[in-house]
Design a protein around this motif. Structure first.
Motif, PDB file in Angstrom:
ATOM      1  N   GLU A 179     -34.392  56.623 -99.791  1.00  0.00           N
ATOM      2  CA  GLU A 179     -35.597  57.397-100.024  1.00  0.00           C
ATOM      3  C   GLU A 179     -36.572  56.545-100.818  1.00  0.00           C
ATOM      4  N   TYR A 180     -37.795  56.468-100.316  1.00  0.00           N
ATOM      5  CA  TYR A 180     -38.807  55.630-100.948  1.00  0.00           C
ATOM      6  C   TYR A 180     -39.725  56.467-101.838  1.00  0.00           C
TER       7      TYR A 180
ATOM      8  N   GLU B 204     -43.173  47.489 -93.596  1.00  0.00           N
ATOM      9  CA  GLU B 204     -41.850  48.080 -93.391  1.00  0.00           C
ATOM     10  C   GLU B 204     -41.574  49.155 -94.434  1.00  0.00           C
TER      11      GLU B 204
ATOM     12  N   SER C 126     -30.551  56.256 -94.811  1.00  0.00           N
ATOM     13  CA  SER C 126     -31.761  55.498 -95.118  1.00  0.00           C
ATOM     14  C   SER C 126     -32.170  55.772 -96.554  1.00  0.00           C
TER      15      SER C 126
ATOM     16  N   ASP D 103     -41.950  57.887 -92.999  1.00  0.00           N
ATOM     17  CA  ASP D 103     -41.043  58.543 -92.069  1.00  0.00           C
ATOM     18  C   ASP D 103     -40.186  59.599 -92.757  1.00  0.00           C
TER      19      ASP D 103
ATOM     20  N   ARG E 191     -43.656  52.225 -93.676  1.00  0.00           N
ATOM     21  CA  ARG E 191     -43.104  53.019 -92.572  1.00  0.00           C
ATOM     22  C   ARG E 191     -41.886  53.816 -93.042  1.00  0.00           C
ATOM     23  N   GLY E 192     -41.006  53.191 -93.807  1.00  0.00           N
ATOM     24  CA  GLY E 192     -39.834  53.888 -94.309  1.00  0.00           C
ATOM     25  C   GLY E 192     -40.205  55.057 -95.195  1.00  0.00           C
ATOM     26  N   TRP E 193     -41.240  54.867 -95.977  1.00  0.00           N
ATOM     27  CA  TRP E 193     -41.723  55.922 -96.875  1.00  0.00           C
ATOM     28  C   TRP E 193     -42.351  57.069 -96.090  1.00  0.00           C
TER      29      TRP E 193
END
Length: 224
Positions: free
Chosen positions: A11-12, A56, A9, A63, A59-61
């Motif tokens: 990284e944000y 979205e 995934s 998580d 959420r990615g950040w």
């Protein structure tokens, strides 16, 4: 899934940009408080939740590591940054624009080229005492951090407090325009706060300070 099919995934990173014009530099504490409020503003924004356009990415950040980078801009740089999707928050002498998270390798060029280091500001006057019941982000008195680094740390502190608040307390804070104060704790107060169970930021140590350093404690009355 076999190992050769696995895709990590991304990284944000969330970017905050402080407006620093040549002739008009914001005060240190105004910059810190406005950065923290900007983080709260994007967390609460309707575009960041549910099916919102930023949800979205948010959420990615969240998580992963809630990584934040602080940059500065002036003149045409600031105007180009303002044209990108985000939220501008003002506080006293400071103006900060916060942008939705993006993968580290996909930061818009008009943000990526902005200066990220060397931002050091001062407070022109003595700071007033904090009020009873006022949310306060307490900065570790034993660390030396640039303004930009401290802005990111108080943003983390506000974020951790937001994680732990109830929906009702979040709504009340939002209705109060995310009012908060940022102050450097005395050594005695810092020691007391470290044993309080309040949210505390532990830095990864990529820049300026040692890995594992405790930087900010979020003292919100609803968490007492």
């Amino acid at each position: 899934m076999s190992s050769d099919e696995y895709v990590a995934s991304p990284e944000y990173v969330l970017t905050l940009v402080l407006q620093v014009e040549k002739a008009e530099r914001p005060g240190q504490t105004d910059a810190l408080e406005t950065a923290a409020r900007a983080v709260l503003a994007i967390l609460a924004d309707e575009r960041s939740v549910g099916e919102g356009e930023w949800a979205e990415a948010m959420r990615g950040w969240q998580d992963a590591r809630i990584r934040k980078v602080v940059r500065r801009a002036r003149g045409a740089e600031w105007r180009r940054a303002e044209a990108l999707p985000g939220i501008t928050v003002t506080g006293g002498t400071a103006v900060v624009r916060v942008f939705p998270p993006v993968p580290l390798d996909d930061v818009p060029k008009d943000l990526a080229k902005l200066q990220v280091t060397g931002t050091d500001l001062e407070d022109p006057d003595e700071l007033p005492a904090t009020a009873d019941g006022e949310p306060v982000l307490w900065v570790n008195p034993g660390l030396e951090m640039s303004t930009g680094k401290t802005m990111a740390q108080v943003g983390h502190g506000a974020h951790l407090a937001w994680f732990e608040l109830s929906d009702a307390d979040r709504k009340a804070w939002q209705e109060d325009d995310f009012h908060l104060a940022v102050r450097t704790a005395t050594p005695a107060l810092w020691k007391e706060l470290m044993g309080s169970g309040l949210p505390v930021v532990q830095d990864a140590g990529f820049t300026e300070i040692d890995p594992g350093s405790y930087t900010v404690i979020a003292d919100h009355p609803a968490l007492r």
